[in-house]
Design a protein around this motif. Structure first.
Motif, PDB file in Angstrom:
ATOM      1  N   GLN A 209       0.958  -1.235   0.129  1.00 17.07           N
ATOM      2  CA  GLN A 209       0.224  -0.099   0.008  1.00 17.07           C
ATOM      3  C   GLN A 209       0.698   1.312   0.008  1.00 17.07           C
ATOM      4  OE1 GLN A 209      -3.296  -0.016   3.104  1.00 17.07           O
ATOM      5  NE2 GLN A 209      -2.751  -2.268   3.372  1.00 17.07           N
ATOM      6  N   VAL A 210       2.068   1.082   0.103  1.00 13.23           N
ATOM      7  CA  VAL A 210       3.102   2.248   0.136  1.00 13.23           C
ATOM      8  C   VAL A 210       3.871   2.546  -1.336  1.00 13.23           C
ATOM      9  CG1 VAL A 210       5.034   3.122   1.323  1.00 13.23           C
ATOM     10  CG2 VAL A 210       3.647   1.647   2.623  1.00 13.23           C
ATOM     11  N   PRO A 211       3.449   3.548  -1.898  1.00 11.23           N
ATOM     12  CA  PRO A 211       3.929   3.873  -3.155  1.00 11.23           C
ATOM     13  C   PRO A 211       5.663   3.831  -3.029  1.00 11.23           C
ATOM     14  CG  PRO A 211       2.293   5.423  -2.807  1.00 11.23           C
ATOM     15  CD  PRO A 211       2.427   4.597  -1.529  1.00 11.23           C
ATOM     16  N   LEU A 212       6.137   4.049  -2.142  1.00 11.34           N
ATOM     17  CA  LEU A 212       7.689   4.024  -1.972  1.00 11.34           C
ATOM     18  C   LEU A 212       8.128   2.561  -1.615  1.00 11.34           C
ATOM     19  CD1 LEU A 212       8.774   7.641  -0.204  1.00 11.34           C
ATOM     20  CD2 LEU A 212       8.953   6.848  -2.695  1.00 11.34           C
ATOM     21  N   GLY A 213       7.436   1.701  -1.645  1.00 14.95           N
ATOM     22  CA  GLY A 213       7.506   0.450  -1.775  1.00 14.95           C
ATOM     23  C   GLY A 213       8.433  -0.304  -0.467  1.00 14.95           C
ATOM     24  N   ARG A 214       8.413   0.494   0.737  1.00 16.43           N
ATOM     25  CA  ARG A 214       8.826  -0.148   2.018  1.00 16.43           C
ATOM     26  C   ARG A 214       8.206   0.504   3.195  1.00 16.43           C
ATOM     27  NH1 ARG A 214      11.999   3.642   4.356  1.00 16.43           N
ATOM     28  NH2 ARG A 214      12.545   5.229   2.941  1.00 16.43           N
ATOM     29  N   GLY A 216       8.438   2.449   6.901  1.00 16.63           N
ATOM     30  CA  GLY A 216       9.383   3.420   7.516  1.00 16.63           C
ATOM     31  C   GLY A 216      10.181   3.053   8.524  1.00 16.63           C
ATOM     32  N   SER A 217      10.950   3.577   8.727  1.00 15.36           N
ATOM     33  CA  SER A 217      11.762   3.638  10.127  1.00 15.36           C
ATOM     34  C   SER A 217      11.336   4.822  11.149  1.00 15.36           C
ATOM     35  CB  SER A 217      13.211   3.783   9.978  1.00 15.36           C
ATOM     36  OG  SER A 217      13.551   5.071   9.735  1.00 15.36           O
ATOM     37  N   SER A 218      11.490   4.330  12.614  1.00 13.70           N
ATOM     38  CA  SER A 218      11.183   5.233  13.393  1.00 13.70           C
ATOM     39  C   SER A 218      11.809   6.412  13.343  1.00 13.70           C
ATOM     40  CB  SER A 218      11.397   4.524  14.904  1.00 13.70           C
ATOM     41  OG  SER A 218      10.561   3.484  15.148  1.00 13.70           O
ATOM     42  N   GLU A 219      13.190   6.378  13.022  1.00  9.41           N
ATOM     43  CA  GLU A 219      14.187   7.780  12.896  1.00  9.41           C
ATOM     44  C   GLU A 219      13.250   8.674  11.764  1.00  9.41           C
ATOM     45  OE1 GLU A 219      14.998   4.564  12.994  1.00  9.41           O
ATOM     46  OE2 GLU A 219      15.973   4.820  14.958  1.00  9.41           O
ATOM     47  N   GLU A 220      13.014   8.121  10.547  1.00  6.09           N
ATOM     48  CA  GLU A 220      12.375   8.846   9.763  1.00  6.09           C
ATOM     49  C   GLU A 220      11.162   9.509  10.022  1.00  6.09           C
ATOM     50  OE1 GLU A 220      13.008   6.757   5.229  1.00  6.09           O
ATOM     51  OE2 GLU A 220      12.035   5.546   6.713  1.00  6.09           O
ATOM     52  N   VAL A 221      10.384   9.025  10.934  1.00  6.39           N
ATOM     53  CA  VAL A 221       9.378   9.969  11.979  1.00  6.39           C
ATOM     54  C   VAL A 221       9.714  10.741  12.591  1.00  6.39           C
ATOM     55  CG1 VAL A 221       7.259   9.512  13.094  1.00  6.39           C
ATOM     56  CG2 VAL A 221       7.736   7.732  11.435  1.00  6.39           C
ATOM     57  N   ALA A 222      10.987  10.423  13.556  1.00  7.70           N
ATOM     58  CA  ALA A 222      11.515  11.235  14.766  1.00  7.70           C
ATOM     59  C   ALA A 222      11.946  12.519  14.324  1.00  7.70           C
ATOM     60  CB  ALA A 222      12.375  10.632  15.321  1.00  7.70           C
ATOM     61  N   ARG A 223      12.407  12.688  12.880  1.00  5.58           N
ATOM     62  CA  ARG A 223      13.198  13.867  12.355  1.00  5.58           C
ATOM     63  C   ARG A 223      11.911  14.858  12.043  1.00  5.58           C
ATOM     64  NH1 ARG A 223      16.583  13.291   7.181  1.00  5.58           N
ATOM     65  NH2 ARG A 223      16.183  15.551   7.427  1.00  5.58           N
ATOM     66  N   ILE A 243       3.696  11.000   6.860  1.00  9.65           N
ATOM     67  CA  ILE A 243       5.130  10.765   7.009  1.00  9.65           C
ATOM     68  C   ILE A 243       5.002   9.173   6.353  1.00  9.65           C
ATOM     69  CG2 ILE A 243       7.421  10.327   7.675  1.00  9.65           C
ATOM     70  CD1 ILE A 243       6.283  12.448   9.851  1.00  9.65           C
ATOM     71  N   ASP A 244       4.502   8.862   5.140  1.00  9.26           N
ATOM     72  CA  ASP A 244       3.959   7.709   4.777  1.00  9.26           C
ATOM     73  C   ASP A 244       4.409   7.034   3.551  1.00  9.26           C
ATOM     74  OD1 ASP A 244       2.515   9.314   3.266  1.00  9.26           O
ATOM     75  OD2 ASP A 244       0.578   8.585   4.221  1.00  9.26           O
ATOM     76  N   GLY A 245       5.496   7.506   3.036  1.00  8.62           N
ATOM     77  CA  GLY A 245       6.028   6.906   1.587  1.00  8.62           C
ATOM     78  C   GLY A 245       4.853   7.112   0.728  1.00  8.62           C
ATOM     79  N   SER A 248      -0.885   7.939   1.749  1.00  9.24           N
ATOM     80  CA  SER A 248      -2.199   8.416   1.965  1.00  9.24           C
ATOM     81  C   SER A 248      -2.580   9.002   0.633  1.00  9.24           C
ATOM     82  CB  SER A 248      -2.337   9.538   3.159  1.00  9.24           C
ATOM     83  OG  SER A 248      -1.269  10.354   2.890  1.00  9.24           O
ATOM     84  N   LEU A 249      -1.825   9.117  -0.411  1.00  6.73           N
ATOM     85  CA  LEU A 249      -2.271   9.522  -1.553  1.00  6.73           C
ATOM     86  C   LEU A 249      -2.884   8.483  -2.628  1.00  6.73           C
ATOM     87  CD1 LEU A 249       1.416  10.929  -2.666  1.00  6.73           C
ATOM     88  CD2 LEU A 249      -0.983  12.375  -1.952  1.00  6.73           C
ATOM     89  N   THR A 250      -2.971   7.292  -1.936  1.00  5.05           N
ATOM     90  CA  THR A 250      -3.785   6.074  -2.607  1.00  5.05           C
ATOM     91  C   THR A 250      -5.007   5.803  -2.284  1.00  5.05           C
ATOM     92  OG1 THR A 250      -2.883   4.359  -1.443  1.00  5.05           O
ATOM     93  CG2 THR A 250      -1.378   5.139  -3.229  1.00  5.05           C
TER      94      THR A 250
END
Ligand code: NAP
Length: 250
Positions: A209-214, A216-223, A243-245, A248-250
């Motif tokens: 379901q994630v267009p970027l195909g993976r 996420g990591s906790s650090e990608e949210v934290a920043r 922050i969802d790759g 939410s666009l799909t």
């Protein structure tokens, strides 16, 4: 060079695991004094060993007395409070006919009541510092989740609280925003009630379901939580940052 959060005090709930732990560490790296709330004493003790410079407090966010005591203790020790991150949360996926009373209550109590109790307890200190609240929502907060309707409903409530509090607290100079992560690989999945053998398939279904195909990591949210709370971010309030790759666009 001075760090952005030097002299600032940050409180993170659910800081002993996953996204909350990454958020607490990111604020520490940005120079803040960080208080981390953990629910279980054993988890708190383990977290203290991993992060001795974080100041650990025990509280069940669904218990308003616990929360008042923990927030009062942080404010009394540090003398101020600038940022509150409402991260503590429970996700337990179940279809309607298997959504027990306990499952529904636990999610609403942690995710909605907990967010409320923490924000309420912190309010006097946030008024004094003209501080900021960052709530952790989810892509589920604004997308239908068949088989996870009650979790989605708790996060829709978190987004609604975020927008209402942003307006209500703007006259006090308090900014209120939320981030809405897509699927992030954290220990939360192990506690989600999904049988361990089914976890890889469930995660694979999320990845699709994630267009970027993976995931996420906790650090990608934290920043982004740190960026939204940054003292130089002065004119952003009432926003829900996905922050969802691209999910939410799909
Ligand atoms: N992982 C994802 O895919 C994802 C996606 C979108 C949003 N989120 C949200 O991100 C937040 C963190 O989730 P995570 O994935 O990092 O899960 P996690 O690893 O399970 O961390 C959740 C944290 O919240 C704590 N917690 C739960 N109920 C609590 C309560 N009543 N009082 C105090 N602390 C409590 C947990 O404590 P214990 O260790 O004692 O259980 C744990 O520290 C949650 O709000 C979740 O809904 C997660």
């Amino acid at each position: 060079m001075a760090k952005a959060f030097e002299g600032k005090v940050v409180l993170v709930t659910g800081a002993n695991s996953g996204i909350g732990e990454a958020i607490a560490v990111a604020f520490q790296e940005a120079g803040a004094t960080v208080f981390g709330i953990a629910r279980r004493q054993e988890a708190l003790d383990e977290a203290r060993v991993r992060h001795p410079d974080i100041r650990w407090l025990r509280a069940d966010v669904a218990n308003s007395k616990d929360v008042s005591a923990a927030v009062a203790s942080a404010v009394s020790e540090a003398g101020r409070l600038d940022v509150v991150v409402n991260n503590a949360g429970v996700f337990r996926f179940a279809p309607l006919d298997q959504s027990t009373e306990e499952l529904v209550r636990r999610q609403f109590e942690a995710n909605v009541y907990g967010t409320t109790f923490v924000a309420q307890a912190a309010l006097p200190a946030l008024r004094a510092s003209r501080g900021t609240i960052v709530n952790i929502s989810s892509a589920a907060g604004h997308k239908p989740v068949p088989g996870g309707a009650h979790y989605a409903a708790t996060k829709a409530a978190v987004e609604s609280l975020t927008r209402s509090w942003a307006l209500e607290l703007a006259p006090h100079g308090i900014r209120v925003n939320a981030v809405a992560p897509g699927p992030v690989d954290t220990p939360g999945f192990d506690k989600s009630g999904i049988p361990p053998a089914a976890l890889p398939t469930v995660k694979e279904a999320f990845v699709k379901q994630v267009p970027l195909g993976r995931m996420g990591s906790s650090e990608e949210v934290a920043r982004w939580v740190v960026a939204i709370a940054d003292p130089s971010t002065t004119w952003l309030t009432g926003q829900i940052l996905s922050i969802d790759g691209g999910m939410s666009l799909t």
